[in-house]
Design a protein around this motif. Structure first.
Motif, PDB file in Angstrom:
ATOM      1  N   CYS A 136      -1.045 -13.653   8.126  1.00 48.53           N
ATOM      2  CA  CYS A 136      -1.264 -14.076   6.745  1.00 48.53           C
ATOM      3  C   CYS A 136      -0.648 -13.101   5.741  1.00 48.53           C
ATOM      4  O   CYS A 136      -0.860 -13.234   4.549  1.00 48.53           O
ATOM      5  CB  CYS A 136      -2.762 -14.149   6.459  1.00 48.53           C
ATOM      6  SG  CYS A 136      -3.625 -15.332   7.470  1.00 48.53           S
ATOM      7  N   ILE A 137       0.079 -12.123   6.218  1.00 50.75           N
ATOM      8  CA  ILE A 137       0.618 -11.097   5.332  1.00 50.75           C
ATOM      9  C   ILE A 137       1.939 -11.571   4.738  1.00 50.75           C
ATOM     10  O   ILE A 137       2.915 -11.772   5.465  1.00 50.75           O
ATOM     11  CB  ILE A 137       0.833  -9.768   6.085  1.00 50.75           C
ATOM     12  CG1 ILE A 137      -0.464  -9.309   6.727  1.00 50.75           C
ATOM     13  CG2 ILE A 137       1.398  -8.711   5.142  1.00 50.75           C
ATOM     14  CD1 ILE A 137      -0.309  -8.149   7.691  1.00 50.75           C
ATOM     15  N   PRO A 138       1.984 -11.766   3.409  1.00 54.68           N
ATOM     16  CA  PRO A 138       3.246 -12.166   2.785  1.00 54.68           C
ATOM     17  C   PRO A 138       4.184 -10.966   2.640  1.00 54.68           C
ATOM     18  O   PRO A 138       3.754  -9.811   2.711  1.00 54.68           O
ATOM     19  CB  PRO A 138       2.818 -12.694   1.414  1.00 54.68           C
ATOM     20  CG  PRO A 138       1.526 -12.036   1.130  1.00 54.68           C
ATOM     21  CD  PRO A 138       0.875 -11.738   2.461  1.00 54.68           C
ATOM     22  N   ALA A 139       5.442 -11.243   2.437  1.00 56.14           N
ATOM     23  CA  ALA A 139       6.420 -10.182   2.206  1.00 56.14           C
ATOM     24  C   ALA A 139       6.025  -9.380   0.965  1.00 56.14           C
ATOM     25  O   ALA A 139       5.460  -9.920   0.003  1.00 56.14           O
ATOM     26  CB  ALA A 139       7.807 -10.786   2.019  1.00 56.14           C
ATOM     27  N   ASN A 140       6.295  -8.110   1.003  1.00 54.93           N
ATOM     28  CA  ASN A 140       6.097  -7.193  -0.128  1.00 54.93           C
ATOM     29  C   ASN A 140       4.660  -7.146  -0.636  1.00 54.93           C
ATOM     30  O   ASN A 140       4.419  -7.027  -1.835  1.00 54.93           O
ATOM     31  CB  ASN A 140       7.072  -7.532  -1.259  1.00 54.93           C
ATOM     32  CG  ASN A 140       8.492  -7.422  -0.776  1.00 54.93           C
ATOM     33  OD1 ASN A 140       8.885  -6.427  -0.173  1.00 54.93           O
ATOM     34  ND2 ASN A 140       9.269  -8.468  -0.987  1.00 54.93           N
ATOM     35  N   SER A 141       3.706  -7.224   0.272  1.00 56.60           N
ATOM     36  CA  SER A 141       2.294  -7.175  -0.108  1.00 56.60           C
ATOM     37  C   SER A 141       1.697  -5.796   0.143  1.00 56.60           C
ATOM     38  O   SER A 141       1.891  -5.209   1.204  1.00 56.60           O
ATOM     39  CB  SER A 141       1.499  -8.199   0.685  1.00 56.60           C
ATOM     40  OG  SER A 141       0.133  -8.140   0.331  1.00 56.60           O
ATOM     41  N   PRO A 142       0.935  -5.299  -0.830  1.00 55.99           N
ATOM     42  CA  PRO A 142       0.147  -4.093  -0.559  1.00 55.99           C
ATOM     43  C   PRO A 142      -0.921  -4.425   0.483  1.00 55.99           C
ATOM     44  O   PRO A 142      -1.294  -5.589   0.637  1.00 55.99           O
ATOM     45  CB  PRO A 142      -0.509  -3.771  -1.905  1.00 55.99           C
ATOM     46  CG  PRO A 142       0.174  -4.615  -2.913  1.00 55.99           C
ATOM     47  CD  PRO A 142       0.772  -5.779  -2.186  1.00 55.99           C
ATOM     48  N   LEU A 143      -1.392  -3.410   1.183  1.00 54.83           N
ATOM     49  CA  LEU A 143      -2.409  -3.593   2.217  1.00 54.83           C
ATOM     50  C   LEU A 143      -3.603  -2.690   1.926  1.00 54.83           C
ATOM     51  O   LEU A 143      -3.438  -1.597   1.379  1.00 54.83           O
ATOM     52  CB  LEU A 143      -1.827  -3.246   3.586  1.00 54.83           C
ATOM     53  CG  LEU A 143      -0.563  -3.999   3.982  1.00 54.83           C
ATOM     54  CD1 LEU A 143       0.037  -3.382   5.234  1.00 54.83           C
ATOM     55  CD2 LEU A 143      -0.833  -5.472   4.161  1.00 54.83           C
ATOM     56  N   ILE A 144      -4.776  -3.147   2.314  1.00 57.21           N
ATOM     57  CA  ILE A 144      -6.006  -2.378   2.118  1.00 57.21           C
ATOM     58  C   ILE A 144      -6.732  -2.324   3.454  1.00 57.21           C
ATOM     59  O   ILE A 144      -6.943  -3.361   4.086  1.00 57.21           O
ATOM     60  CB  ILE A 144      -6.915  -3.045   1.062  1.00 57.21           C
ATOM     61  CG1 ILE A 144      -6.164  -3.189  -0.264  1.00 57.21           C
ATOM     62  CG2 ILE A 144      -8.201  -2.241   0.889  1.00 57.21           C
ATOM     63  CD1 ILE A 144      -6.862  -4.094  -1.259  1.00 57.21           C
ATOM     64  N   PHE A 145      -7.083  -1.125   3.874  1.00 56.11           N
ATOM     65  CA  PHE A 145      -7.802  -0.964   5.134  1.00 56.11           C
ATOM     66  C   PHE A 145      -9.077  -0.170   4.928  1.00 56.11           C
ATOM     67  O   PHE A 145      -9.124   0.731   4.094  1.00 56.11           O
ATOM     68  CB  PHE A 145      -6.961  -0.187   6.147  1.00 56.11           C
ATOM     69  CG  PHE A 145      -5.841  -0.978   6.731  1.00 56.11           C
ATOM     70  CD1 PHE A 145      -6.030  -1.705   7.890  1.00 56.11           C
ATOM     71  CD2 PHE A 145      -4.605  -0.986   6.141  1.00 56.11           C
ATOM     72  CE1 PHE A 145      -4.990  -2.432   8.445  1.00 56.11           C
ATOM     73  CE2 PHE A 145      -3.561  -1.705   6.689  1.00 56.11           C
ATOM     74  CZ  PHE A 145      -3.753  -2.435   7.840  1.00 56.11           C
ATOM     75  N   THR A 146     -10.067  -0.483   5.723  1.00 60.60           N
ATOM     76  CA  THR A 146     -11.205   0.404   5.901  1.00 60.60           C
ATOM     77  C   THR A 146     -11.174   0.795   7.365  1.00 60.60           C
ATOM     78  O   THR A 146     -11.115  -0.062   8.242  1.00 60.60           O
ATOM     79  CB  THR A 146     -12.531  -0.264   5.538  1.00 60.60           C
ATOM     80  OG1 THR A 146     -12.500  -0.604   4.159  1.00 60.60           O
ATOM     81  CG2 THR A 146     -13.701   0.670   5.805  1.00 60.60           C
ATOM     82  N   VAL A 147     -11.168   2.090   7.603  1.00 56.54           N
ATOM     83  CA  VAL A 147     -11.029   2.616   8.956  1.00 56.54           C
ATOM     84  C   VAL A 147     -12.218   3.508   9.270  1.00 56.54           C
ATOM     85  O   VAL A 147     -12.593   4.357   8.454  1.00 56.54           O
ATOM     86  CB  VAL A 147      -9.735   3.458   9.076  1.00 56.54           C
ATOM     87  CG1 VAL A 147      -9.617   4.080  10.446  1.00 56.54           C
ATOM     88  CG2 VAL A 147      -8.529   2.613   8.757  1.00 56.54           C
TER      89      VAL A 147
END
Length: 160
Positions: A136-147
């Protein structure tokens, strides 16, 4: 304390970039991804020279991730800025950390086992113009993670 309880999410927290090619196993979600409200995390925001930002929701006390050659085990949730959950995993592994997108590696460096960190990755430090196919990740998208870091090179450094 579980990651979900700490961040008080009804179904998911936040997460990290570039893992589908790097994880043992595949992303939980492909094509049709659920959308959630991403809850705020309190703490000081650290901004790296790369533009990657992170907030330690819980500082760990175990083994330190101090090199991109380290192998880590972790729990994670990965979101797009609109709340789309593109991946999540329990006891996921990266061998070595350098196989992740640059923003993920940079955001995990300095964590200690037991820690929980929200990592905000600008598009150019994530997948950029070429996200993994079937996600579902579009091109040029920022990403947010909780690790939530579980081990470094097979060690926890925590009392047994």
């Amino acid at each position: 304390m579980s990651l979900r309880k700490l961040l008080a999410l009804p179904a998911a927290a936040l997460a990290l970039a570039s893992l589908s090619a790097c994880l043992e196993g595949e992303s939980t979600f492909t094509q049709r991804c659920p959308v959630y409200t991403i809850p705020p995390v309190t703490g000081d925001t650290v901004t790296l020279t790369s533009g990657v930002r992170y907030i330690d929701a819980q500082v760990g006390t175990g083994t330190l991730v101090d090199a991109v050659s380290d192998t880590i085990s972790f729990n994670y949730d990965g979101f797009l800025p609109d709340g789309t959950l593109f991946g999540q995993g329990a006891d996921a592994a990266l061998r070595p950390l350098s196989t992740a997108v640059p923003g993920f590696s940079a955001g995990v460096l300095g964590m200690k086992v037991g820690g929980i960190r929200r990592i905000l990755i600008p598009a150019e430090q994530g997948y950029g113009a070429t996200p993994p196919q079937g996600t579902c990740i579009p091109a040029n998208s920022p990403l947010i993670f909780t690790v939530q870091l579980r081990s470094v090179n097979g060690q926890t450094g925590l009392p047994q």
